[in-house]
Design an enzyme around this catalytic site. Structure first.
Site, PDB file in Angstrom:
ATOM      1  N   ASP A 227      -8.046  -0.497   6.928  1.00 33.92           N
ATOM      2  CA  ASP A 227      -8.571  -1.993   7.785  1.00 33.92           C
ATOM      3  C   ASP A 227      -6.611  -2.214   7.879  1.00 33.92           C
ATOM      4  O   ASP A 227      -6.302  -2.855   9.180  1.00 33.92           O
ATOM      5  CB  ASP A 227      -8.360  -3.101   6.803  1.00 33.92           C
TER       6      ASP A 227
ATOM      7  N   LYS B 110       1.184  -1.483   0.025  1.00 31.80           N
ATOM      8  CA  LYS B 110      -0.005   0.186  -0.090  1.00 31.80           C
ATOM      9  C   LYS B 110       0.495   1.116  -0.278  1.00 31.80           C
ATOM     10  O   LYS B 110       0.301   2.031  -0.719  1.00 31.80           O
ATOM     11  CB  LYS B 110      -1.035   0.174   1.038  1.00 31.80           C
TER      12      LYS B 110
END
Length: 408
Positions: free
Chosen positions: A129, A82
């Protein structure tokens, strides 16, 4: 005899699929654009490419020509991909504020006291998350700014701690991912903070695009690694989707790079957050939104509302979508972690392993050979997978791989 019913997976062919080259959508992911992105990312002092493993013995076992997996557990020491989007999006935002071209800047320049004096200390906010938020927190801290991160209800305390350890102010909310995104957007507007999210909506498109371009540089690394290795281009790319930014970015780069013979793009989702599967299933092909609690071990994919740009890309270029139970992800984690003979071992987390679990299921455990025919999956197929995360929650990883949580 009645045919058994598939219980672990659901498959829908995308009736809107087209291989026509879409210049408007793909222009942002052309080689010249992603080269600029990759050039900036590589200005970070310890930047290294993540490995592209070839699983030769597993390929033979599954009667497939080739399986290659990009292992993102090595990315920047953060155990997930990410950060590739966050580092570029924040840098591009700073470059725009400085009225400079990102290709003329480096990570070191953006860290300088001169830039700090000109821009002051900024605050970046995001919903996550775990992996995205940790990447944003890391990038903000490295560039001398603050970050505020909120996680949806049910998020892992280990992942929360990892985000806080990167210097962010972080907490877990009492709502799902999409509602957490909305909460962060409201806080950004009220406080003058900068929202860094990989899901787009009307009026919020630039930063999500920059994040997608940051992800696309992984695909650039992959095609270069395949070339160096003397391998052939993939015939199939299996891509896990939450909001779809990662899947859309990788698909877009692959489609433009292999324009003459593009690979088959397959979207893979958890059954509790299968917004692409439901969208492709619908008559009109519009975005379908999943609401409520999304109780899946694939926390990084527990998103119910597709990114608008990613949806346009995947609606055109994905062959179809699979909706998978948690047992499919658990299967992939076990196969990666227990390789055949001298195949490399890959430590892959719940969201990272679902594509391999699906591939294994289709070749060894599934009871509907038509699905393999639908996606042209056979002994000549060359498969590309991306393990997007390592064991970002080590205790949960052990419960699955060692103790047998989510059995098949």
């Amino acid at each position: 005899m009645q045919k058994p019913v598939q219980t672990n997976i659901k498959w829908i062919k995308n009736k809107f699929h087209s291989t026509k080259y879409n210049e408007e959508e793909l222009s942002f992911f052309q080689e010249i654009e992603i080269q600029k992105v990759h050039k900036f990312q590589k200005t970070y002092s310890t930047y290294t490419e993540t490995p592209l493993h070839q699983l030769k013995n597993l390929s033979e076992y599954l009667n497939i020509a080739d399986i290659r997996v990009k292992d993102e557990s090595y990315r920047f020491g953060l155990n997930a991909f990410k950060v590739m989007g966050g580092i570029y999006a924040i840098a591009k935002y700073l470059a725009d504020r400085l009225e400079e071209n990102i290709e003329d800047l480096s990570f070191e320049v953006l860290q300088s006291s001169k830039v700090r004096e000109k821009l002051g200390e900024l605050t970046f906010i995001s919903a996550t998350d775990g992996n995205h938020g940790r990447g944003i927190a890391w990038a903000a801290r490295e560039l001398g700014h603050k970050s505020i991160i909120y996680m949806p209800k049910g998020s892992s305390l280990k992942r929360l701690t990892a985000i806080r350890n990167e210097g962010a102010k972080a907490d877990i909310t009492e709502v799902n991912y999409d509602d957490t995104v909305r909460m962060c957007s409201n806080l950004a507007n009220e406080n003058g903070w900068i929202m860094v999210q990989d899901t787009a909506w009307e009026g919020y498109d630039d930063i999500p695009l920059w994040i997608m371009q940051g992800y696309a540089s992984m695909a650039k690394e992959i095609v270069e690694q395949i070339k160096i290795d003397g391998g052939e281009q993939p015939t199939h790319v299996f891509l896990q989707a939450g909001v779809g930014s990662f899947a859309g970015a990788i698909a877009a780069y692959m489609i433009q790079y292999y324009r003459k013979n593009p690979p088959i793009i397959i979207v893979v989702e958890p059954d509790k957050a299968d917004c692409y599967y439901r969208s492709f299933l619908s008559e009109d092909g519009n975005r379908e939104i999943v609401t409520g609690e999304m109780s899946t071990i694939m926390a990084g994919l527990a998103c119910g509302e597709p990114n608008t740009r990613a949806f346009r890309l995947l609606r055109q270029y994905a062959k179809g979508a699979f909706s998978c139970k948690d047992s499919i992800a658990a299967l992939g984690m076990r196969v990666y972690g227990n390789p055949l003979r001298n195949d490399p071992r890959v430590i892959s987390g719940e969201s990272g392993a679902v594509t391999l679990g699906l591939l294994y299921y289709l070749r060894k455990l599934g009871d509907d050979p038509q699905i393999n025919r639908d996606i042209l999956l056979d002994s000549n197929s060359r498969i590309l997978l991306i393990s997007t995360e390592g064991d970002t929650d080590p205790s949960h990883y052990q419960k699955i791989v060692w103790e047998g949580l989510c059995p098949n």
